[in-house]
Write an enzyme that holds these catalytic residues in place. Structure first.
Site: not given
Ligand SMILES: [Zn+2]
Length: 381
Positions: A79, A140
């Site tokens: 992401d 993340e």
């Molecule tokens: Zn990163």
């Protein structure tokens, strides 16, 4: 050894696929195809359902060519932060940037590309290497949620690398623990013109608490921030509720807890003793402070085997790989908490989380070389 044209093509291919947190479906399918084509066994876990996203984490396993060598974990995240509706890379030689309407997403596609290239080179050239376990995470950037939901019980690796930090030929061995602090202040609403003395302003109580609170950079290990404040309904109503959300981070657990206690105490003290009596009934202000550990610290010793391996790999390339601390967390924090010796290797991303983000493909290629050398050394230890 590294195929520069392949690195460039793959980086541009992946960078053009928008992949905001929870919307990693398209990039995950693309990566699944790439990984399967490289000969990996690929699984998708159920983290996507748990976080309300389009896909789970990808877990790919590559067989090594040195039976008995210690398996090795490699990881990066799929992401990106926004803005990233449409990404239009601008290529200037080895430098890739955007048209400045979006981030580039080199955070963390530079890491993904360096890992893929390294694995290809290891296999094409039959360079000695152990089994490789590759985890490409979701979310993340949304609080390390993909890694948190990944079942590390599936991993055989006891050490590895996350590739997810700016710079090149640098190893992050220390990253902070963080507490999320969420505060609800309750007062009492009243008409602001007719009877303000019958109200308790939650906004004023919040202001009292925040004035004099230690925030920002507190020392070289510790930071604190209030990032969200919401409350009130109209200018003519004494506000009865305010929600404040913030965080504190520190490389030192003692400092983290001390700052958390300070923030809690400021809010509680500001509400304490504030009351009004309306119609014979006592109404007291209240501050409810909710603290949640977002993640634990990363703290890898200088003499840890992963540090020695990467240093030796860099030395073979005529480089020195320095270790350093950072104020940002990564999936390495989560893997470390689960008992894996893991550090975070710089992979060439620059000016991340801005529309000025750029990547020098030479840095990505150098990172891939370091990973190849690290894996080869890992297989001989
Ligand atoms: Zn990163």
């Amino acid at each position: 050894m590294i195929d520069a044209a392949r690195v460039k093509d793959e980086f541009l291919d992946l960078a053009c696929i928008a992949s905001l947190s929870r919307r990693e479906g398209a990039i995950a399918r693309r990566l699944e195809t790439i990984l399967t084509g490289m000969g990996a066994v690929v699984e998708v876990d159920d983290a996507g359902e748990r976080v309300g996203g389009e896909t789970g984490n990808l877990f790919a396993r590559f067989s090594g060519n040195r039976p008995g060598a210690a398996p090795f974990l490699l990881s990066a995240h799929m992401d990106t932060v926004g803005p990233a509706g449409a990404i239009r890379p601008v290529v200037e030689g080895d430098i890739i940037r955007t048209d400045r309407t979006s981030v580039l997403g080199g955070d963390d596609k530079a890491g993904i590309v360096a890992i893929l290239e390294a694995i290809r080179v290891l296999r094409e050239r039959a360079i000695p290497h152990s089994d490789i376990e590759l985890v490409l995470t979701i979310c993340e950037e949304a609080g390390l949620q993909g890694a948190k939901h990944f079942d590390t019980g599936h991993l055989r690796s006891r050490r590895g690398l996350v590739l997810d930090v700016d710079g090149v030929c640098e190893l992050i061995t220390r990253a902070p623990a963080a507490n999320h602090v969420s505060v609800t202040i309750r007062g009492l609403s009243a008409h602001a013109g007719i009877c303000p003395e019958q109200g308790l302003s939650a906004i004023q109580i919040a202001a009292d608490a925040i004035t004099g609170m230690r925030l920002g950079r507190l020392d070289d290990e510790t930071t604190a921030n209030l990032g969200v404040i919401q409350g009130g309904l109209a200018s003519n109503i004494v506000p009865d509720a305010v929600v404040v959300r913030g965080e504190t981070r520190s490389l030192s657990l003692d400092k983290l807890e001390a700052q958390t206690a300070h923030m809690r105490e400021r809010f509680e003290a500001a509400a304490a003793g504030r009351f009004v009596v309306v119609g014979g009934r006592v109404h007291r202000a209240e501050a409810t402070v909710d603290v949640r550990r977002q993640y634990d610290a990363l703290d890898v010793r200088e003499d840890a085997s992963i540090v020695q391996l990467v240093r030796a790999a860099a030395a073979e390339r005529g480089r020195t790989c320095r270790t350093r601390a950072t104020g940002g967390a990564s999936d390495a924090n989560v893997f470390a908490t689960r008992g894996i010796e893991v550090a975070n290797l710089g992979c060439g991303m620059r000016e991340i989380h801005t529309v000025n983000e750029w990547v020098d493909l030479k840095d990505v290629a150098l990172t891939a070389e370091l990973v190849v050398a690290t894996l080869r050394l890992n297989a001989s230890h």
